[in-house]
Design a protein around this motif. Structure first.
Motif, short mmCIF file in Angstrom:
data_model
loop_
_atom_site.label_atom_id
_atom_site.label_comp_id
_atom_site.label_asym_id
_atom_site.label_seq_id
_atom_site.Cartn_x
_atom_site.Cartn_y
_atom_site.Cartn_z
N GLY A 1 13.18 14.04 15.02
CA GLY A 1 14.73 13.85 15.24
C GLY A 1 15.13 12.54 14.60
O GLY A 1 16.20 12.27 14.84
N GLU A 2 14.20 11.59 14.00
CA GLU A 2 14.48 10.46 13.72
C GLU A 2 14.69 10.32 12.10
O GLU A 2 14.53 11.36 11.38
CB GLU A 2 13.38 9.46 13.87
N ARG A 3 15.18 9.27 11.70
CA ARG A 3 15.48 9.00 10.30
C ARG A 3 13.85 9.23 9.44
O ARG A 3 12.98 8.60 9.79
CB ARG A 3 16.06 7.84 9.71
N GLY A 4 13.95 9.96 8.29
CA GLY A 4 12.50 10.10 7.59
C GLY A 4 12.10 8.91 7.01
O GLY A 4 12.46 8.76 5.71
N MET A 5 11.27 8.15 7.73
CA MET A 5 10.91 6.85 6.83
C MET A 5 9.42 7.09 7.41
O MET A 5 8.99 7.10 8.30
CB MET A 5 11.58 5.64 7.54
N PRO A 6 8.51 6.41 6.40
CA PRO A 6 6.93 6.36 6.68
C PRO A 6 6.75 5.11 7.91
O PRO A 6 7.42 4.11 7.72
CB PRO A 6 6.58 6.27 5.23
N ARG A 7 5.53 5.21 8.40
CA ARG A 7 5.08 4.67 9.19
C ARG A 7 3.81 3.95 8.86
O ARG A 7 3.02 4.54 7.73
CB ARG A 7 4.84 5.18 10.74
N LEU A 8 3.32 2.80 9.39
CA LEU A 8 2.03 2.25 8.98
C LEU A 8 0.88 3.04 9.28
O LEU A 8 0.94 3.81 10.44
CB LEU A 8 1.86 0.75 9.45
N LYS A 9 -0.24 3.10 8.54
CA LYS A 9 -1.58 3.81 8.95
C LYS A 9 -2.62 2.96 8.64
O LYS A 9 -2.64 2.43 7.57
CB LYS A 9 -1.52 4.99 7.88
N PRO A 10 -3.61 3.08 9.55
CA PRO A 10 -3.77 3.61 10.79
C PRO A 10 -2.75 3.21 12.07
O PRO A 10 -2.27 2.22 11.76
CB PRO A 10 -5.30 3.47 11.35
N PRO A 11 -2.69 4.03 13.00
CA PRO A 11 -3.23 5.30 13.19
C PRO A 11 -2.69 6.31 12.29
O PRO A 11 -1.60 6.58 12.04
CB PRO A 11 -2.98 5.73 14.57
N PHE A 12 -3.64 7.42 11.88
CA PHE A 12 -3.46 8.71 11.23
C PHE A 12 -2.69 9.72 12.08
O PHE A 12 -3.02 9.60 13.40
CB PHE A 12 -4.27 8.93 10.55
N PRO A 13 -2.15 10.53 11.66
CA PRO A 13 -1.64 11.73 12.31
C PRO A 13 -2.53 12.38 13.15
O PRO A 13 -2.32 13.01 14.36
CB PRO A 13 -0.91 12.57 11.18
N ALA A 14 -3.74 12.41 12.69
CA ALA A 14 -5.14 13.05 13.50
C ALA A 14 -5.12 12.56 14.76
O ALA A 14 -5.46 13.15 15.73
CB ALA A 14 -5.92 13.43 12.60
#
Length: 584
Positions: A283-296
């Protein structure tokens, strides 16, 4: 006797609904015992609307069917049993070339089954893989089978699917999620849309198997709102799967619970990046996040999440039915299996194809796609969409696999192939893709937000004949900076169209800058229209159709174009019947 009509987006756009209405009206009028049903796109979009007549002698596919043609097909083929071969483009005994040279795993049911009837999917071994998984296999055994197959993510990066699944399975936490990235945003790409429209249950089954493998109970399909037909058929498929107990509680009598919900996105290209997609899903604005952590490890609301795209999940049921080794038998050593491509642009047979990895670009474009429209010269193919690059004619024999395509400076991407001919300006093509990615940047990174804008400004200058040789050096420097300084894949790959066109078509940049000419004759501000006095018949048509009133001349005498008034619209060339108008 049965009739099926191509009812994918391409078929409907070409007039399939009118054809279906006409067919049903004639069948009712003649009280014929004929079953009329719909199907998805078989891939031959250039022949839509397609009507298949299935009788005791096989399958006969009629192409470019109109309501007027329906009457003849019914009278001769349906009533008299005499196929109208003048309009038949393919049969099950002699498939059209575009189908003959394919290996269809993901597309095996597209154009064959009714996507709105789960029974037809089940008749084609549908949910057989899920049944095997929940009753006979452990999660680790499922992951091992996917590992043996060598399936890599078909969304672009080509990351090993088993590795993602294994990482998500090993992550701690009771709540885990499976997400399907159906936010297909590349210009000219329509692979995911066609699969969702033509075989939605394959994706649902693949997601359920992934859920079992990682220990998830819920899945989300993130699909762009611009795909209304895909969304409608997904809703129907999910409802049917729940009714048959392929989704929901205690699936097939096992202890495995798994359900799927649909989330529609607003069509932001950056949401193709997995962390931006997750943000939008939350529900947030579609903006990338730092990785890691990865989605897994930390994905949807901080919980372990596995993300793959439509094509990746659609491969999974086939692998679990036929075995990982059978899938790995196709393709190359490092790029296993098949790949679906959307052929678009200046190609004769535009549409959807699925070929084994390792087939060359030449075989795909000429052997399956039929070559270039109007038999013009092939110039380049853009692979990977705005994030990809232009591959020139001299590299036509490049194998289509992740490593080989990366070496050219392009990327596999999700599978778009935009073919360009001799009349394509490569500088303008780079400008087109930069314009797209500049608008689609989420603005989070300075390098992406500002860097793409500066690069676009330079490309516009060059296309207008106002560039300088120093601009090329600045472009290359900016490309490196944007690549290195951007947070997500959108910014990191944005420079690819510029870098590849500079690498293979630098002479066109030089011509725009030094000669103030566009070799492809596409950049309007660099064109000069003139009339050949020896050819002009003085018909006055060009003068009458000129919106700027820039053409002068008397009847039956040669005309002239006032260069000061000419707005370079090209209308004079379009209307001239004597081919007297020239452009340089």
């Amino acid at each position: 006797m049965k009739i099926r009509i191509g009812f994918g987006s391409c078929g409907i756009a070409a007039g399939a609904k009118k054809v279906k209405d006409k067919l049903e009206a004639i069948i009712d009028e003649n009280k014929l015992n004929v079953d009329v049903s719909i199907t998805g796109c078989i891939g031959m979009c250039f022949y839509e609307p397609i009507v298949d007549v299935i009788d005791d002698n096989g399958v006969f596919s009629y192409g470019n069917v109109t309501p007027e043609l329906v009457q003849e097909i019914v009278e001769k083929h349906i009533i008299k049993g005499e196929p109208v071969y003048d309009y038949i483009v393919s049969t099950d005994k002699e498939p059209y070339t575009q189908l003959k040279n394919q290996v269809r795993i993901v597309l095996k049911n597209c154009g064959i089954i009714n996507p709105e009837k789960i029974e037809q999917y089940i008749d084609k071994d549908g949910y057989k893989a899920l049944n095997r998984v929940v009753k006979e296999m452990t999660p680790n055994e499922v992951i091992e089978e996917v590992k043996i197959a060598g399936l890599r993510g078909r969304g672009g990066a080509g990351f090993p699917t088993w590795f993602k699944w294994d990482a998500a399975r090993k992550s701690k936490g009771e709540d885990k999620y499976v997400v399907c990235n159906a936010d297909e945003g590349d210009p000219g790409a329509f692979m995911d849309r066609s699969v969702l429209e033509g075989d939605p249950h394959a994706v649902l089954e693949g997601m359920a198997i992934a859920g079992y493998a990682i220990g998830a109970k819920k899945g989300y399909i993130y699909v762009r709102a611009e795909y209304p037909l895909a969304i409608e058929r997904l809703k129907i498929a999910i409802k049917q799967a729940r009714e048959k107990n392929y989704l929901g509680k205690s699936i097939m009598g096992s202890s495995f619970d798994f359900d799927i919900l649909i989330k529609t996105g607003a069509g932001a290209f950056v949401c193709g990046e997995e962390t931006a997609l997750i943000a939008s899903l939350e529900g947030e604005r579609g903006m990338p996040r730092l990785k890691p952590p990865f989605p897994a490890q930390s994905g949807y609301f901080g919980k372990p999440t596995n993300i793959n795209n439509v094509e990746t999940y659609a491969n999974v049921p086939w692998i679990l039915v036929h075995g990982g080794k059978a899938f790995a038998a196709y393709g190359t050593e490092k790029s296993k299996g098949t790949k679906v491509f959307a052929l678009a642009g200046k190609i004769k047979n535009g549409g959807l194809v699925e070929v084994p990895m390792g087939m060359t670009l030449r075989e795909v474009i000429y052997g399956i796609g039929g070559g270039i429209k109007g038999d013009k010269e092939f110039k380049a193919v853009q692979m990977g969409g705005p994030s990809g690059g232009c591959i020139p004619r001299k590299l036509l024999d490049t194998p289509v696999d992740y490593e080989s395509i990366n070496k050219t400076g392009a990327i596999m991407g999700s599978g778009g192939m935009v073919v360009m001919d001799e009349n394509t300006c490569m500088v303008d093509m780079a400008r087109f893709f930069l314009d797209f990615t500049c608008k689609e940047s989420c603005g989070k990174c300075v390098y992406c937000r500002i860097g793409t804008k500066r690069m676009l400004e330079i490309l516009k200058k060059i296309c207008s004949g106002e560039g300088s040789t120093e601009d090329i050096d600045i472009l290359q420097e900016l490309c490196i900076s944007v690549k290195d300084g951007s947070l997500c894949g959108l910014g990191q790959t944005t420079p690819n169209p510029i870098l590849t066109t500079l690498r293979y078509f630098k002479d066109e940049y030089i011509a725009h800058i030094k000669d103030h000419k566009c070799p492809a004759k596409q950049c309007k501000k660099l064109l000069t229209y003139s009339i050949d006095p020896d050819v002009c018949k003085g018909c006055t048509l060009c003068a009458r159709k000129c919106p700027a009133q820039a053409i002068e001349g008397e009847t039956k005498k040669a005309h002239k174009i006032d260069q000061q008034k000419c707005i370079k619209c090209g209308n004079c060339m379009t209307v001239c019947k004597s081919n007297a108008v020239m452009v340089e």
